[in-house]
Design a protein around this motif. Structure first.
Motif, PDB file in Angstrom:
ATOM      1  N   UNK A 169       0.819  -1.227   0.000  1.00 33.86           N
ATOM      2  CA  UNK A 169       0.000   0.000   0.000  1.00 33.86           C
ATOM      3  C   UNK A 169       0.846   1.268   0.000  1.00 33.86           C
ATOM      4  N   UNK A 170       2.144   1.126  -0.196  1.00 32.99           N
ATOM      5  CA  UNK A 170       3.004   2.306  -0.124  1.00 32.99           C
ATOM      6  C   UNK A 170       2.630   3.350  -1.165  1.00 32.99           C
ATOM      7  N   UNK A 171       2.375   2.907  -2.392  1.00 33.83           N
ATOM      8  CA  UNK A 171       2.053   3.862  -3.456  1.00 33.83           C
ATOM      9  C   UNK A 171       0.764   4.617  -3.141  1.00 33.83           C
ATOM     10  N   UNK A 172      -0.198   3.928  -2.548  1.00 29.76           N
ATOM     11  CA  UNK A 172      -1.482   4.560  -2.256  1.00 29.76           C
ATOM     12  C   UNK A 172      -1.393   5.484  -1.040  1.00 29.76           C
ATOM     13  N   UNK A 173      -0.742   5.040  -0.004  1.00 29.36           N
ATOM     14  CA  UNK A 173      -0.680   5.848   1.215  1.00 29.36           C
ATOM     15  C   UNK A 173       0.270   7.032   1.086  1.00 29.36           C
ATOM     16  N   UNK A 174       1.318   6.872   0.302  1.00 31.35           N
ATOM     17  CA  UNK A 174       2.338   7.926   0.204  1.00 31.35           C
ATOM     18  C   UNK A 174       2.028   8.944  -0.885  1.00 31.35           C
ATOM     19  N   UNK A 175       1.451   8.494  -2.009  1.00 27.94           N
ATOM     20  CA  UNK A 175       1.267   9.386  -3.146  1.00 27.94           C
ATOM     21  C   UNK A 175      -0.209   9.590  -3.518  1.00 27.94           C
ATOM     22  N   UNK A 176      -0.921   8.503  -3.746  1.00 32.03           N
ATOM     23  CA  UNK A 176      -2.271   8.626  -4.297  1.00 32.03           C
ATOM     24  C   UNK A 176      -3.242   9.220  -3.283  1.00 32.03           C
ATOM     25  N   UNK A 177      -3.247   8.720  -2.045  1.00 32.55           N
ATOM     26  CA  UNK A 177      -4.220   9.205  -1.062  1.00 32.55           C
ATOM     27  C   UNK A 177      -4.040  10.684  -0.733  1.00 32.55           C
ATOM     28  N   UNK A 178      -2.824  11.180  -0.479  1.00 34.96           N
ATOM     29  CA  UNK A 178      -2.677  12.636  -0.270  1.00 34.96           C
ATOM     30  C   UNK A 178      -3.137  13.456  -1.472  1.00 34.96           C
ATOM     31  N   UNK A 179      -2.823  12.995  -2.690  1.00 32.73           N
ATOM     32  CA  UNK A 179      -3.284  13.717  -3.873  1.00 32.73           C
ATOM     33  C   UNK A 179      -4.793  13.689  -4.011  1.00 32.73           C
ATOM     34  N   UNK A 180      -5.400  12.533  -3.716  1.00 34.25           N
ATOM     35  CA  UNK A 180      -6.863  12.434  -3.783  1.00 34.25           C
ATOM     36  C   UNK A 180      -7.523  13.324  -2.742  1.00 34.25           C
ATOM     37  N   UNK A 181      -6.937  13.424  -1.568  1.00 32.43           N
ATOM     38  CA  UNK A 181      -7.478  14.309  -0.537  1.00 32.43           C
ATOM     39  C   UNK A 181      -7.491  15.764  -1.006  1.00 32.43           C
ATOM     40  N   UNK A 182      -6.401  16.204  -1.634  1.00 33.65           N
ATOM     41  CA  UNK A 182      -6.345  17.579  -2.127  1.00 33.65           C
ATOM     42  C   UNK A 182      -7.341  17.805  -3.258  1.00 33.65           C
ATOM     43  N   UNK A 183      -7.494  16.795  -4.124  1.00 28.96           N
ATOM     44  CA  UNK A 183      -8.485  16.912  -5.196  1.00 28.96           C
ATOM     45  C   UNK A 183      -9.889  17.050  -4.630  1.00 28.96           C
TER      46      UNK A 183
END
Length: 297
Positions: free
Chosen positions: A57-71
């Motif tokens: 889950x590193x890719x999701x927790x480190x990159x995708x989830x923070x970006x999705x939160x900002x979106x």
């Protein structure tokens, strides 16, 4: 079998349609094979490039989830501000007062004609020159400002068109029983037009979600699409894999919005259906008396 709007196909037309379908399928298969072959030749389909998204889950927790939160944050703020602002501007464009209708019309047409990216860039420069907003928060403020100004103007036209689409008899009947124009708009026209406007409003909300990506591309706003570039650099230039995952997330997000809107529209339409109840003489007299009291007031 023929109908008023459609004639049954003859043997030649059926053969021609089968031929067209076969040609299209062959062309589609050729294009898909060319895409697959090109990606495979460049190593973009190697498992090592796709592995980060399927193992751990590193890719999701480190990159995708923070970006999705900002979106989601930028889109939610823009929707919350643009929806009521657009409704107010749309109603104001229908005002009987020229001093209200004309300036609002100029504002709506002005911001509707400017690309949303230009509005974001102007917003970023405005916050940098004339406010104390920190450099970390300016991209978010600029994105929300651009989205609100543009989409509120578009929503204003949707609201105005939705209200004008109603039969004039609706407002005339309401005024005949003594309702003022503000009451007619609030109690009669807006509730009926919301259902008709809902598909167009939802389409615009989907545009809001997608346009947040402009902030990441130009204003360094760390939204979902911007996370793809960061992931690609960290996981060995897997830009195709990163963009594919982000695209799937956008599809799921926008499909969820449209599905909820379809459910809500169906619910509103079912609630507005007549119950088929028959009014008696006493009920009609009571309604007439209430209308007469409202007219006297």
């Amino acid at each position: 079998m023929s109908s008023v709007l459609y004639d049954a196909q003859g043997p030649r037309a059926k053969r021609r349609n089968v031929l067209y379908t076969a040609v299209f399928l062959v062309a589609l298969a050729a294009v898909l094979w060319w895409v697959y072959k090109s990606l495979d030749d460049k190593g973009q389909l190697d498992w090592v490039l796709w592995k980060p998204f399927f193992s751990g889950t590193e890719a999701y927790s480190t990159y995708i989830w923070p970006g999705l939160q900002n979106t989601l944050k930028a889109a939610a703020l823009s929707m919350v501000i643009a929806l009521p602002l657009g409704a107010v501007l749309g109603i104001a464009r229908l005002s009987d007062h020229v001093w209200v209708r004309v300036p609002v019309g100029i504002v709506v047409e002005f911001f509707r004609a400017i690309p949303v990216l230009v509005l974001m860039i102007f917003g970023l420069a405005l916050y940098a020159q004339y406010t104390n907003v920190s450099s970390d928060d300016r991209p978010l403020y600029a994105v929300v400002t651009g989205l609100v100004l543009y989409n509120a103007s578009v929503l204003a036209e949707i609201v105005r068109a939705g209200i004008l689409a109603l039969p004039k008899g609706q407002s005339e009947a309401a005024m005949a029983i003594g309702l003022r124009k503000g009451q007619v708009m609030r109690l009669i026209l807006l509730p009926q037009s919301v259902t008709a406007m809902l598909p167009a409003i939802v389409s615009q909300l989907v545009v809001v979600v997608k346009d947040t990506a402009l902030g990441g591309a130009v204003l360094t706003f760390p939204e979902l699409l911007a996370s793809a570039n960061t992931m690609s650099g960290y996981y060995g230039a897997n830009i195709i894999a990163s963009l594919t995952v982000v695209a799937v997330i956008y599809v799921i997000l926008n499909f969820s919005v449209t599905s909820f809107a379809s459910w809500l529209e169906g619910r509103l339409r079912r609630r507005k259906k007549s119950t088929g109840a028959v009014l008696g003489v006493q009920d009609a007299a009571a309604i007439a008396g209430t209308a007469a009291t409202g007219a006297e007031r």
